[in-house]
Design a protein around this motif. Structure first.
Motif, PDB file in Angstrom:
ATOM      1  N   ASP A   9      -7.739 -46.187 -86.179  1.00  0.00           N
ATOM      2  CA  ASP A   9      -7.192 -45.007 -85.980  1.00  0.00           C
ATOM      3  C   ASP A   9      -5.896 -45.016 -87.687  1.00  0.00           C
ATOM      4  O   ASP A   9      -5.092 -45.179 -87.946  1.00  0.00           O
ATOM      5  CB  ASP A   9      -5.643 -44.811 -85.034  1.00  0.00           C
ATOM      6  CG  ASP A   9      -5.028 -43.107 -84.960  1.00  0.00           C
ATOM      7  OD1 ASP A   9      -5.201 -42.426 -85.396  1.00  0.00           O
ATOM      8  OD2 ASP A   9      -4.131 -42.620 -84.294  1.00  0.00           O
ATOM      9  N   CYS A  10      -6.443 -43.619 -87.923  1.00  0.00           N
ATOM     10  CA  CYS A  10      -6.641 -43.459 -89.572  1.00  0.00           C
ATOM     11  C   CYS A  10      -4.707 -42.705 -89.837  1.00  0.00           C
ATOM     12  O   CYS A  10      -4.680 -41.867 -88.351  1.00  0.00           O
ATOM     13  CB  CYS A  10      -6.533 -42.191 -90.153  1.00  0.00           C
ATOM     14  SG  CYS A  10      -8.741 -42.064 -90.648  1.00  0.00           S
ATOM     15  N   ASP A 105     -10.152 -38.574 -86.539  1.00  0.00           N
ATOM     16  CA  ASP A 105      -9.360 -39.389 -87.468  1.00  0.00           C
ATOM     17  C   ASP A 105      -9.743 -40.949 -85.936  1.00  0.00           C
ATOM     18  O   ASP A 105      -9.124 -41.743 -86.468  1.00  0.00           O
ATOM     19  CB  ASP A 105      -8.476 -39.483 -87.989  1.00  0.00           C
ATOM     20  CG  ASP A 105      -7.198 -39.124 -87.157  1.00  0.00           C
ATOM     21  OD1 ASP A 105      -7.550 -39.008 -85.908  1.00  0.00           O
ATOM     22  OD2 ASP A 105      -5.994 -39.747 -86.761  1.00  0.00           O
ATOM     23  N   GLU A 106     -10.632 -41.272 -85.363  1.00  0.00           N
ATOM     24  CA  GLU A 106      -9.851 -42.145 -84.234  1.00  0.00           C
ATOM     25  C   GLU A 106     -11.752 -42.492 -83.746  1.00  0.00           C
ATOM     26  O   GLU A 106     -12.196 -41.567 -83.761  1.00  0.00           O
ATOM     27  CB  GLU A 106      -9.251 -42.173 -82.978  1.00  0.00           C
ATOM     28  CG  GLU A 106      -7.421 -41.194 -83.604  1.00  0.00           C
ATOM     29  CD  GLU A 106      -7.188 -41.772 -82.083  1.00  0.00           C
ATOM     30  OE1 GLU A 106      -7.401 -41.538 -81.105  1.00  0.00           O
ATOM     31  OE2 GLU A 106      -5.860 -40.169 -82.376  1.00  0.00           O
TER      32      GLU A 106
HETATM   33 MG   LIG Z   1      -4.377 -40.635 -86.446  1.00  0.00          MG
END
Ligand SMILES: [Mg+2]
Length: 416
Positions: A9-10, A105-106
């Motif tokens: 996860d960013c 983003d995941e």
């Molecule tokens: Mg994130």
């Protein structure tokens, strides 16, 4: 064989990308604002400095400003985020072809077989963290576990720039004391139901009987029980794979034969709403809408048309269904049954906001409908009814028939 699943996860994705391109933002509280017209905009993402003041994603901008008077608002650059998202996924693909995106983003990665033992999962996670930081300048949080639900829980556990491992041997000690709301798919509405039933932790959920949960929440209750007990066996989708469900459709045999367009409209609205809700429930959007019409003389037609953009919004589906109907049915010819189906399904990219105004509108409606899903889940289907449906009680009380209940049953669990 025990699986090794990673969830990456960013951290503060939009905000992290923005601060790479605008060094002046670094160290100062800022938020990516969803609308250039800031009177109506909301916070799409914030950095840690803004978070410290209590600014939350989804806050209206006036509130963010009240909480943090020095906050800077920057407009979003979705094309840039998309590029970063793709570049990061390409790094994941270097390790495994089982990469399943969850939003922009995941991602889940199945690295079973890529390393000799479970410990190897942490090594890959740490390497990914370092690589993405070094090569792209942004941090990720990684979770490692033996299923997707716990891998996600692990990546949420410690942020930013951290790896958390939940091994099978000690998952109960780790997971069960956590608040039940931390479990994937326990939304606010479900959490409130649990609160009333004194289920506060994931352990409380795991130790409630499956039958009891089923009586409270239906099939979904059973799924959550499985998750809490570590029985999630849903696979990480292989790169480029298509969803197993090919289409989602509902149809109904009418309480009386229909001849009026207004009645047809109400019926299509009821059907479109249930199709859209099921698409959302399974995380899909459809590109094509298909209708079926059976006349009282047993004539039967099926027609389909493409939407402007893939969607799980009932209004888009309804409009297309009606358009197809008007084009293809002789006005006034009596109708015995109607059906609506969403075809050409793809996984829904929740965070992938579009710059096109019309698509933005659809996405806004999808958001509203999601809130309505929550209300209906909590209070029953009749809690929210469209104005058009109040016109005819016998039609709006219809309970659309799901065409392929067996498909839904078998996929509830695989489409997490
Ligand atoms: Mg994130």
């Amino acid at each position: 064989m025990e699986r090794i699943i990673l969830h990456c996860d960013c951290n503060n994705f939009y905000a992290s990308v923005e601060s790479l391109f605008n060094p002046k933002l670094r160290g100062r509280p800022f938020a990516v604002a969803g609308d250039p017209d800031q009177r109506h905009g909301i916070v799409l993402a914030k950095n840690y400095e803004a978070k410290r003041y209590g600014v939350k994603t989804g806050n209206p901008l006036w509130l963010a400003k009240q909480l943090c008077p020095d906050i800077i608002f920057v407009p979003p650059h979705f094309d840039l985020y998309m590029n970063f998202s793709q570049t990061i996924r390409n790094i994941y693909y270097e390790y495994t072809d089982r990469v399943e995106p969850y939003g922009m983003d995941e991602c889940w990665l199945d690295v079973t077989g890529c390393v000799p033992a479970f410990d190897g999962g942490k090594m890959i996670a740490d390497e990914l963290r370092e690589r993405i930081k070094r090569e792209l300048g942004i941090t990720i949080s990684a979770g490692v576990s033996f299923n997707k639900v716990f891998a996600k829980l692990a990546s949420d556990y410690k942020k930013p720039d951290a790896t958390t491992v939940i091994p099978y041997e000690s998952f109960r000690e780790f997971v069960w004391p956590l608040p039940v709301g931390d479990l994937l798919f326990v939304g606010r509405a479900t959490a409130r139901i649990f609160e009333r039933k004194c289920i506060r932790t994931i352990g409380d959920l795991a130790n409630t009987s499956r039958e009891t949960l089923k009586s409270w929440l239906g099939k979904w209750g059973e799924v959550l029980w499985l998750y809490a007990n570590g029985y999630d066996s849903t696979p990480v989708a292989r790169f480029g794979s298509q969803p197993e469900i090919k289409s989602i459709g509902n149809s109904t045999t009418l309480p009386r034969d229909l001849t009026e367009l207004e009645e047809v409209k109400i019926t299509f609205m009821v059907l479109s709403e249930s199709v859209a809700a099921r698409l959302r429930k399974h995380g899909f959007q459809c590109e094509t809408v298909q209708i079926s019409i059976r006349g009282t003389d047993l004539s039967w037609i099926e027609r389909q048309g493409k939407l402007e953009a893939p969607s799980c919004d009932s209004t888009s589906i309804y409009k297309k269904a009606l358009e197809l109907f008007i084009k293809n049915w002789v006005p006034g010819k009596p109708i015995r049954s109607l059906g609506v189906r969403g075809c050409n399904l793809s996984s829904r990219q929740v965070c992938q906001l579009s710059l096109m105004k019309s698509v933005q509108q659809i996405q806004r409606r999808e958001k509203i409908e999601e809130v309505l899903d929550g209300l209906r889940f909590r209070f029953g289907n009749k809690i929210v009814v469209r104005g058009t449906m109040l016109a005819d009680k016998s039609l709006s009380d219809m309970d659309p028939q799901t065409d392929y209940p067996h498909l839904v049953l078998s996929t509830v669990h695989s489409q997490i």
